[in-house]
Structure formats: structure tokens, C-alpha cells
Design an enzyme around this catalytic site. Structure first.
Site, PDB file in Angstrom:
ATOM      1  N   ILE A  79      72.678 123.467 -15.185  1.00 47.77           N
ATOM      2  CA  ILE A  79      73.224 122.826 -16.385  1.00 47.77           C
ATOM      3  C   ILE A  79      74.748 122.899 -16.398  1.00 47.77           C
ATOM      4  O   ILE A  79      75.321 123.981 -16.324  1.00 47.77           O
ATOM      5  CB  ILE A  79      72.633 123.461 -17.673  1.00 47.77           C
ATOM      6  CG1 ILE A  79      71.130 123.171 -17.744  1.00 47.77           C
ATOM      7  CG2 ILE A  79      73.344 122.908 -18.913  1.00 47.77           C
ATOM      8  CD1 ILE A  79      70.449 123.650 -19.025  1.00 47.77           C
ATOM      9  N   TYR A  90      79.485 121.596 -20.959  1.00 49.27           N
ATOM     10  CA  TYR A  90      80.863 121.184 -21.192  1.00 49.27           C
ATOM     11  C   TYR A  90      81.106 120.964 -22.671  1.00 49.27           C
ATOM     12  O   TYR A  90      80.704 119.931 -23.224  1.00 49.27           O
ATOM     13  CB  TYR A  90      81.149 119.884 -20.432  1.00 49.27           C
ATOM     14  CG  TYR A  90      81.401 120.057 -18.955  1.00 49.27           C
ATOM     15  CD1 TYR A  90      81.212 121.286 -18.326  1.00 49.27           C
ATOM     16  CD2 TYR A  90      81.840 119.001 -18.171  1.00 49.27           C
ATOM     17  CE1 TYR A  90      81.446 121.451 -16.972  1.00 49.27           C
ATOM     18  CE2 TYR A  90      82.080 119.155 -16.804  1.00 49.27           C
ATOM     19  CZ  TYR A  90      81.879 120.383 -16.221  1.00 49.27           C
ATOM     20  OH  TYR A  90      82.112 120.554 -14.872  1.00 49.27           O
ATOM     21  N   ILE A 100      74.212 128.005 -14.255  1.00 50.11           N
ATOM     22  CA  ILE A 100      75.089 127.501 -15.313  1.00 50.11           C
ATOM     23  C   ILE A 100      76.420 127.122 -14.706  1.00 50.11           C
ATOM     24  O   ILE A 100      76.998 127.887 -13.931  1.00 50.11           O
ATOM     25  CB  ILE A 100      75.313 128.601 -16.388  1.00 50.11           C
ATOM     26  CG1 ILE A 100      73.985 128.966 -17.057  1.00 50.11           C
ATOM     27  CG2 ILE A 100      76.341 128.146 -17.419  1.00 50.11           C
ATOM     28  CD1 ILE A 100      74.037 130.255 -17.876  1.00 50.11           C
ATOM     29  N   LYS A 101      76.885 125.920 -15.064  1.00 46.64           N
ATOM     30  CA  LYS A 101      78.209 125.501 -14.615  1.00 46.64           C
ATOM     31  C   LYS A 101      79.100 125.351 -15.832  1.00 46.64           C
ATOM     32  O   LYS A 101      78.816 124.537 -16.703  1.00 46.64           O
ATOM     33  CB  LYS A 101      78.095 124.167 -13.873  1.00 46.64           C
ATOM     34  CG  LYS A 101      79.439 123.611 -13.451  1.00 46.64           C
ATOM     35  CD  LYS A 101      79.323 122.231 -12.825  1.00 46.64           C
ATOM     36  CE  LYS A 101      80.666 121.786 -12.317  1.00 46.64           C
ATOM     37  NZ  LYS A 101      81.109 120.507 -12.875  1.00 46.64           N
ATOM     38  N   ILE A 102      80.157 126.145 -15.892  1.00 46.17           N
ATOM     39  CA  ILE A 102      81.134 125.974 -16.969  1.00 46.17           C
ATOM     40  C   ILE A 102      82.531 125.844 -16.377  1.00 46.17           C
ATOM     41  O   ILE A 102      82.733 126.076 -15.179  1.00 46.17           O
ATOM     42  CB  ILE A 102      81.095 127.147 -17.984  1.00 46.17           C
ATOM     43  CG1 ILE A 102      81.282 128.494 -17.273  1.00 46.17           C
ATOM     44  CG2 ILE A 102      79.803 127.148 -18.776  1.00 46.17           C
ATOM     45  CD1 ILE A 102      81.447 129.657 -18.237  1.00 46.17           C
TER      46      ILE A 102
END
Lengths: 309, 309, 309, 309, 309
Positions: free
Chosen positions: D171, D174, D206-208
């Protein structure tokens, strides 16, 4: 019918795609006078929906009859004929097997208020296309419209179903919407973006409009200047749009817009050819002319793609 | 019952359609006093929904009873009787098999605010039509309304299901909406466009209103003038609408609108006949008159279509 | 239990309906002290949802307990008891088989802003009704609301499922919405229209409110005057509403609205009886009174319908 | 290939998850030069959708060809390659099995009006990911957008399907929307909240974005001060985001945003490493550079995660 | 484990419910230190979603780790632990079978604009709850919100599925929305109404907030005064809310809101006990305190419900 090496090379770009889709693309690429060359000329007749019957057919009233267009596409030796549900149904039996058909699966019209006009209605299904013996479904998206996300989601679902059932997908990618002005709709940066989006959502064949050298998006302007992208000629712009279509890994056909003089049409075809485009999708400019004149024009366009004119 | 050659010619226009649909169209075309002529007179009674019970039935209170309309259509020898779910259910058993019925599958009413009045509710299903022994479903679209795309999508889905289950589809194509003024709703260019849209989304039978010689769309005006399309008489306008219905490949029936004098109704029928239309769909002008008067009027309309009046 | 001829005549009006639906209608018509007369008195307890618990039950706190209402309906010898999901569940086992129940399948409440208050939430399903052993589902529509189309579509789908599964459908047809003022909600022309709509979308039992002699719709006023429709007395208005319910081919029960004196309630029942209505649906006026008083009142109402009071 | 103990420890955090999901996570964690270290570098190429083809690929025109990116990710020894449907399809066969792929299943673009730009379109399905041999689906949510609830519901459904079919879910969380200003989108309190939400809706990876020391939410400011949460350095902020990701029980990769100098990129990677993050997801900063330069940069980033640079 | 008579009496109120649901309710009622008493204390940890991670867990950073809360609930001998999808997944295997869990199936957050904040997103499914071995699903409704109808329809569907699959349903009924001011959200008339609605849509366990003696709805004020409903003390208000919950036929647990002093918490518990409520659902007031302090507090609350404090 054995596919030419050119066609086999094009089909190889559709990696992992179902044999059914490849067979249908092959069928369109091998049909008619351009069969085997990797070039295509397609007759689309959805103007009865888009502009109404009189504006579309009164200039050549023979066109009120759906049979007329089947015959025109067959006799001109085109690659495929595209039309909405009712139009195809009205000749599906008489002309079964004589020309690949593309079922236009969504449609707009000129009766809507401007609020509602940035979208299209889904007016046919993949099963309709199968029942009518079509080779592909056709679908319009309006990149730039507030309705675009919905249209993307519709075609992504429909393409998945079509591919699973062995049908190819042609996407009409027409920039239009709240965020674009009139010049923006035909700007080269927008046209290339529209081609890219069609490719990304999974189009097998991309239909875009020929573009102008106008640049519309602020962020894009800088890039086109900095990177010195050649957009000076129509052929250069076609070439840029082919880049935006996975560097030519997708078939792209171009439309020229409103009715114009024959010379303009031929110039367009030469620019498409010289820029590496796959061909033309040409409607009003042919079926609104008398049949003999239209056949002659289509013959000349085919010759241009063959490099003979 | 052997179908006449006229009827078989009409059925041949429905290319690739299921035998079930053709059988139902044949059933309606072969029924009643006009059976076999290719002409149709249909009794529609959806005014209880559209205008309320008193406005519809108080002038002839026998009409409050759903049985009354079944009997009227049967005794007048009409081709079919069309009504909403409840109306058909209330006589479905008593009159089973005595007249082809059309289940009106969506409905509007006069109680809604103007904001909500450009749409209809889907109030019946294809399975309801099968259960009640109907020959067709009926469905209204409002070309020009912001809700039109939704209505198109509903009927396209419903038509597909109906055809797969052997039922024909009759589309009421009534221009109405945000983009049209009152004159536009009955303008000839809009009427022809409405017929074209109904044909394109797959109607087997198209119901439109008789039109005026008014032209509404700016782009259309020029075409009608330039191409010298004859719209001077009602018969000429009917003829133009038949052109817009795939050059006569689709059955088109016409309604005349509000209650009017008998002579006006007969003139309408003659114009429809002379323009090549397939017939009349006539409701309030018959069921709001006393039964004997209505039967006489319907008899005369039938005679007109037979060329005897 | 053998159905009386009166009941069989009523059932015959539900032409082509499933035996399951007819069995459930028969069950309600044959139950209780009015069993077999063709008349019905129903206890509805959905006020906890509509007005909240204190406004509904504080005047007679025994009513906080769902069992209370089951017992009241059973002991008064009523035809059926109607309530939302939770209310029925709380006594479904204890009172199983002792009285026909109607599961109210959608609900509104007094906590919403006015914008949201012209609609209801679907709060139960047909399968819930089957599981709880109900005889029917109940559903409110608001003719005149912008949300009405959605409500029609919900009940049309739900009715189809219910009928297929052998359950009857009771429609609460309550005019309300953007297009109606307060007087319009109880006007006779609107009440008759509401009954007609309920009949058209397929109600087996129609519940409407008693109306006033006010006329609300401009077009309707003229008709009521021109056709001299008698709306002077409550009995005459009930009679007109029965006309609007397919000339009496549908069961119609009437509610009287807010709590009022006993004499007013008896007068209402006499008017319903004299106008040919099928009965009363009466909630707050009974369960907000002490149990003995309520039983006496219900006994007298039953006597009125029997012609004994 | 035997998984290292480090990787097995990470996998153990996915309690109760299907063996399919764990196998796919293992596949990504064990692939490439960082295989087995618990660290990851992923190449994402969705900028053609987000920013258009020229802005994305003109700086290094080789990138117009989807094959280019597959090769870059493979040759650099990365853990995975992420791209939208069309991009993956265009090389799915040629590079099958050579690198784990992540199908980006929703997409935005720069052509929409601002009203429509707080959402994304679902442009691919779990079945597409299976067909193309992917290891995971990727999905963007915009916490803070009015469209966020819809996006959460989409990914929750899609994740459930993906896990059941043995695919992992990445995910992209953003922060963006009506409630956030520009500074808020990269504020540390918002970044940690975005990580928490992604974890709560079930992200496996998790991509932040890397964040600033700005605090955006009023209620949060007090807490950060009162509890003396260390947000002074990028490494401290990464550490705080790992806390917010179930105290490190979820894999978190960080992106650095727009194109920047090489030194800045290396500093980012060191901060991620020192804060306990799992790695980098880095697109434009590599594919917009010449291939050799990009390979060198990726090599150095890998070395940083290995603690060698 | 044999259920006590007290528990069996409570279960008997769920008439006609599936044995699966009753088994799960029994499991929660029989678990922990209050097992068999008919009283419950539940630990809910959804504040990471609602308020963000730092506001929730920074006061006691051990709470960033999902395992912490499982352990706290187990060690305190509580009846159940409730949390969103990701939180439960992160410990589902380690703590399998050690405490009944409730999967919170919808969630809000503090990042949305006020327009969007009157609703929640569905962030988990019944199948997720089954997969994770949960005893119940939890779901928030906002009576008073314009989104309430949608929320009711979601939980009615989800409850039906959950019950069919043998899971209980806990409804958080939190008045909030366009029609309520801040005082109204905790007013006693609204609280009782919220409990009633939860009961009516089918909650097995109702969670409401403790209320004030404020009265919010105009129509309700009169009733509370006329009928002299006792709302002077918290215990009286709890008693009234139990009345509104089918006269005590439904389990109701109360929450106390924001963090407060220990004495206030104990007073709340005594009021709940004395008013006949079933127990407490208490989150921040425990997990934001150090573990030993929290365990002591929970121990005392349990003692209060046992009548020992």
C-alpha cells in the site's frame, strides 16, 4: 491464411495475451488490401449517435441504411468496420464473416447538457460482441474529464472480460473535460499522454486524433523545450505519439477529425505513415461522400500506406 | 398461424436476433385486425402512473378497473396492450393468451419535484414479463436528460436479458431534459435523433411522438436547410423518422400526445401511414372516451392503416 | 382452516400470483376475530424507530418490552402484527405461530437532518422474514420525494424476491417530499395517487392514510371539479381510494395518524367500513393506552367492521 | 532457495496469513543483491500515468520502452519492479520469472481537474496480477481525502482477494486531500498516521514518503511535545514511522519524492537504514538518469543498506 | 464449560437466533474474571485509526505493539478484545484461543474534512473475522448523520452474514451528525434513541456512551417531562437506556469517553452496575496508563461489577 512476418512481429508485442486476442488482432491485420503490411484502415460509423442522423447521413442519404457501411468497408478492402450495437445488428447476418467488425461499446450524443457531456453511456457488452461475431470491442475514454476514472474502470473490467473471451480491445482516447481548453484537446503533449494512458489501461489498439504543435500542460512545456522533443511536423508528432505508445509496441491508428478536403486527408495519411503510425480510422470523410468518390479516396489512402502514393 | 410475406420481410431485418424475439414480434404483427399487414395499433395504459388515477380514469370511470383495458384492446382487435406491472397482474390470468402484452418496465409520475422528474424508476423486470406471459418489455428513455446515460445503460442490460429469454423490446424514446426547451421536445430534428438513438441501443420496436417542423439543434438547422430535407408535412416528417430508424429496418409506432378531437386523430393516422410508419400507439384518446365511442374510433384507425379510410 | 367465499373472492384478484403469496394473504385474512370477513385490523409498532423509544413507549412503559405487543395483538384477536427486525426477533420464538407477522423492512428516524429525511434505510431482508416465520414484508414508499425512484426500485426487487419465496408484500404509501406541502401530504388527490402507485408497483396490501378534502395538484383540481368526484366525506374519500386501488382489486388498510380520542377512532373505522376499505392499521392509539383500555378499543373497532357498532 | 533467519523472522510477523502471501513476501525479500538481509530496493515506474510520458521518459528516452525498466531492475539486482497493467504486460513474457513484479492496481493522472484529483481509478485486478505472474498488487490510498473511505474499501476488498489467491499487498499511503495543506502532506505526524492506517487496513508492505519535522494536526502537536517524541532527524522520523507500523511488525519502504542530487539520495537511504526502515522505493531518480549512471546509483544504495557505504 | 443460569437467561433473549451466535455470546459472557455473571468488560483499541498512533500510544509507547493489547486483555481477565483488522492480524496466531476477539469492521479517522467525517469506511469483512477466529464483528453507526441510512444498510447486511456464519454482532451506536449539536451527542434522549436503533437493526451487543441529563429533541423534551422519566443520576440514565434496549433483552455495554481520573472511572462502573447495564468497554483509560496501573484499574472495575467495590 498465413500471417506475414511483419504481423507476427506486431503480435509478439502482446506478451502473455490470450491466443484469442492475438487471433483477432491477426484477423484485422491480415484483412483487406493492407492485409499483412502491419498497416490498417478502419471505417467507424458512430456519428449517428454522436451527432444525430441528419448531420451524419443527409449529405449522402444512402448512409441511413446500415447495410451501406458494411458494403463500403468490404468493397474498399478495409481492415475493419466499427459501429454501435444497433448498426452492427442490422447487418450482422447478411455480412457475417465478410469483414472484421468492432462493436463500439459506449456512446455519447449531442443532446446532453454540457454538465453531462463529459462522459459516455455503456451501450453494449462483450457478450453482444461475441454474439455478433465481432473481432474487438471499441471504447472511448475522455482523459481530462471528471468522469475519466469511471471510464477507466469500465474499460479495464470490460477489457479483462473481452480478452478472456478472445476479443481484442480498441480504445478511442480522446482528451476532453473540465481541465482542458479547446486547444488543449488537440495539443501534442495531451495527445501523447492520452496514448500513454490507453496503453497503460491495456488497449490492444489505440485510436487518437492527429495533434497540433500546441503544448497545454505547464509542467510539460518545460520538458518539451528542455529535451528538445521534435513536434514541428505532423509526422514528428505521430512519431512522438508512437513513443508514448510503449515505443511502438502498441498498434496506433489516427483520426483526422471533421470533414475536410481530399488533399488534406492524403497529407494526413502520409504523415501517419512517415511517423510510423499504424494507420487511419476515417468515417465522415468517406461515408458522407458519394460511394464512388469514397471508394476512390479509400483506395488512394491504402496506396499511401503501401508507399505507392 | 402462418406469417404473411410482409411480416416475414420485417422480421428479416432483425438480423442475428434470437428466434424467441422474432417469434414475439411475429405474434404482435400477426395479431388482431391488422394482423399480417405490417401495421400495428397498440393500447398503452401507463397514465395512472404518469398522471395519477383521477386525471386518467375519472372521465370514464370504468377504466379504474384494469380488466377494462384488456377487454378494450381485445374487442378492438388491436395488436398489443401495454401497461405497468400492477395493471397487467390484475388481469394476467383472466385474459391469458387473448392479446399480446407489453410490460412497461420503468415509470415516472407527476408527484416528483422538477429536479427528479427527468428520469424514471425501473418498476418491473424481465422475469416479471416472462411470468406474466408478455411478448415484450417496454422502456422509456429521455434523450436530452442528464439521466439519459443511466437510462441507456439500464435498457441495454435489460434488452440483452429480454432477448436471451425470448422477449422483444419496445423503446419509448421521448426527448426531454436539461438541454431541451418545450419546442425542442417535439422538434423534427430531435424526434429523428431520438428514433436513431432507440435503434442504436437495440430497440426492436421504436415509439416516438409525432413532431413539428421546428428545428432545435443549431448544428442540425444548417444540415436540414443545406440538404433540403422535406419536413413540411407530418407525413414527410414521419418518413424522415423512418429514415432515421435504419432506413425503415426497425418497426416504428407513433403517439399523438394529449387528448384531441377525433378528426385530428384520424389525420395523424393517415400521416403515419402515408409516411411509411408502422402504426399508432394510442391511449388516453381511446380509454377516456366511452367504450362504444372508443371501439368505433379504433375501428376507423385500423381501417385507415388498411387503406380503407 | 377453510377459507370463506369472501376471502376466496379477494384472493382471486391476485391473478397469476404464487400460491405462497395467496396462502399468506389467506392466513392474514382468516386470522383473529375478523377472520373470514375480508376485513383486517393490524397492529404496527415501528414508532420506536420513527419517533424514538420514550415518545413511543413512556406513556405506557410496558411497551418497552417487545413481548408486550405480540401479546396485545394476539389477545385482541387481530389479523397481524407488524414491526422492524429487532422487535420481531425479540419474541419470534415465544410467539411462533400465534399471530401472522409482517416484517417492516425499511425504516426512518427522527434524528436525521431534513435533507436526509425523505428516504428510509432498508433494515431487513426477505430472508430475515422467512427465518422469522413472517407472513409478509412491509415497506414504506414516499411518493413525492426525490428519493422515491430509489424506493420504488428497492420494493419492486424485494417484492419479486418475496413473492418467489412465498411471502406477501404490504406497502406503506406515504406521500412526502420536496414537491409536497404539509396539506398536500394528506390531500385526497395525493392519497388516491399514492394508492395507485402502490398498486402499480405490485403491492398485495396497500396502507395509506385517511385523507382530507384538500386537492393539491393543479391538474388534478380541474378533474375533480369537472368530473364531480365526491370527496366531501371521509367515507366518500375512502371509496375513491378504493377505486384508485384497481377498483377494489387490492386490499387497502387505512391509518388515522396521531393519537386522538376514542370517538374519533371509531368514526374513522366506520368511514373506512362504509367506503368499502378493508380495515385499519392502528398503533400508537392502542399501545400507548393501558392494556385493558386498548383491548376494549380494539374490540370495538372489530365490532364496527363486523357491522355491530 | 532457503530463507535466511532474518527473513523468517519478518515473515513470522504476518500471523495467520496464507502461505501464498508469505511465499510471495519471501520471494521479494530473498531476491537480488539485498536478498536475505530484510532490506529491499524496489523500482516503481508509474510516472507515465501520473505525470505523462514526456515528463517521465524524455530525459532518458530509452525509458519509453517498457522493456527498459524490467532490464534496469534485473541488472541492478533489485528486489522487485512495480508498474501499471500495460507496462507489465508489455514485458511479462520476455522477463517472466526474472524479477518479482508488483502490479500497481490503481492510478491517477495529471489531466484531471483539482476536484477529481483526490482519488485514483482502479486500473487492474487481482486476476490480472495472477495472470501476469506478479508477486503482489500495489494500491495507493490518500488519507485525508474525501475519497479516502472509498479507497480504503477498495483495497480492503482487493487485499482479501489477493491474499486468498496467494498474492501480497503493497500500500502506497500518501496523505493528500481537502483537510491537508501542502506542508501537512509531508508532516511527520501525518506520515506516521498514514503508516498506521495502511497497517490497520492490512498492508503487507507499506510505502510512505520521507517526512519533515513539521506537525500538522492540532491535537497531535500537543502529544508530540508532551511526550517528547524525537522527530529532529530523518532517521528519528523513520524510526517513529516504524513504531507507527505496529512497532516494526510490518515492512515499510520509503520514497524520497522528486528528482534530486545523488548525495541527497544516499543520505536518504542512510537515514532509512539508521531509523530501522526496510528500504527504498526509487523511480525517477534512477530511470531518468542514463542507464550506467542509474546502475551505479542503485549499486551504491544497495551498499548503503548492506552497511558498506 | 457449563454456562451459568444467568448467562443462559441472557441467551434466551436472542429468540430464533442461530446456535452459532448464541455460542459466541456465551463464549464472551463466560470468559475471564466476570465469566458467568452476565457482566462484561471489553478492551477496545481502535484509537490508532480514530486519532492516529502518537495520540493513542505515545503516552505508553508499549502500546505501539499490537501484542501489548492482547496481553493486557488476557492478563486482566477481560471478556473480550476489540480492534481493527491489522491490529488483530498482528497477534492472531500468537494469542489464538486465549481471549474472545471482536473485529471492528468499520473505521473513521481524524484526517478527513468535516464533510466526510460523519461516516466510516468498511475496513474488514465477516470472512476476515472467521479467518482470524473472532467471536464477533463490531460496527459503528452514527444515528443523526446524513450517512446513517447507508451505515444501517451496511450493518444489516453484515449482521445477516455474520449470524449465518455463527458470529455475534456488536454495534457501537454513536449519535453524531448534521442534525445534532455537541450537547445533543451525549443527551439522554438521544442516547436512549441510539440504543433503540441498535436493537432494532439487530445488534446482539449494544455499545453506547454514558449520557448527560440534557434533552435534545423538542418532541422528546415534553415526553420526558410529562411522563416524569427519571434521568437525574447516571444510574437512572443507564436504567432508561436498558429500557430502550428492549427492556433489558439486549446486552448493553457503556463507554465513558475521554481519559479521566480513576475515581471517575470507578463511579461510572458503579452507575452502570446500579442501573442494570451489562458492563464497560474501556480503552484509552487503560492502555494509556502503565501496564501495572492499568491491570490494577481493570481489576477494580471487575470487582465493582462483582459487587465487591
Amino acid at each position: 491464411m498465413k500471417a506475414t512476418q511483419t504481423v507476427r512481429r506486431i503480435l509478439a508485442n502482446y506478451e502473455g495475451e490470450t491466443p484469442g486476442v492475438k487471433a483477432r488482432l491477426c484477423q484485422m491485420l491480415m484483412n483487406g488490401r493492407l492485409g499483412g503490411t502491419g498497416k490498417m484502415v478502419i471505417l467507424p460509423v458512430d456519428q449517428g449517435f454522436e451527432h444525430g442522423p441528419a448531420r451524419s447521413f443527409a449529405p449522402n442519404p444512402a448512409g441511413y441504411d446500415p447495410h451501406y457501411h458494411y458494403k463500403l468497408a468490404i468493397d474498399a478492402g478495409l481492415n475493419a468496420y466499427a459501429a454501435p450495437l444497433g448498426m452492427l445488428e442490422a447487418g450482422a447476418d447478411t455480412f457475417a464473416g465478410q469483414i472484421p467488425t468492432i462493436l463500439k461499446a459506449n456512446s455519447a450524443n449531442s443532446l446532453m447538457s454540457s454538465t453531462a457531456s463529459k462522459d459516455q453511456a455503456v451501450t453494449a457488452s462483450v457478450d453482444d460482441a461475441l454474439r455478433l461475431g465481432c473481432s474487438a470491442i471499441g471504447f472511448t475514454i475522455y482523459p481530462g474529464s471528471d468522469a475519466a476514472f469511471g471510464m477507466f474502470e469500465e474499460i479495464v473490467e470490460m477489457r479483462k472480460e473481452a480478452a478472456a473471451k478472445g476479443l481484442a480491445t480498441v480504445i478511442w482516447s480522446y482528451p476532453r473535460g473540465e481541465a482542458l481548453d479547446k486547444d488543449g484537446e488537440t495539443a501534442i503533449d495531451i495527445a501523447a499522454y492520452a496514448a500513454q494512458i490507453a496503453a497503460l489501461v491495456g488497449a490492444h489498439v489505440i485510436k487518437i486524433k492527429l495533434s497540433t504543435d500546441h503544448l497545454s500542460l505547464k509542467e510539460a512545456k518545460a520538458v518539451y523545450k528542455d529535451e528538445e522533443i521534435d513536434i514541428a511536423t505532423q509526422a514528428a508528432r505521430v512519431k512522438h505519439c508512437m513513443q508514448a505508445s510503449f515505443d511502438g509496441r502498441r498498434i496506433v491508428v489516427f483520426s483526422g477529425g471533421a470533414k475536410k478536403g481530399a488533399d488534406g486527408i492524403y497529407d494526413d495519411a502520409r504523415a501517419i505513415r512517415d511517423g510510423g503510425g499504424n494507420g487511419s480510422i476515417i468515417g465522415r470523410n468517406t461515408f458522407q461522400r458519394p460511394r464512388e468518390e469514397a471508394l476512390e479516396m479509400l483506395g488512394k489512402i491504402v496506396d499511401i500506406y503501401k508507399g505507392k502514393a
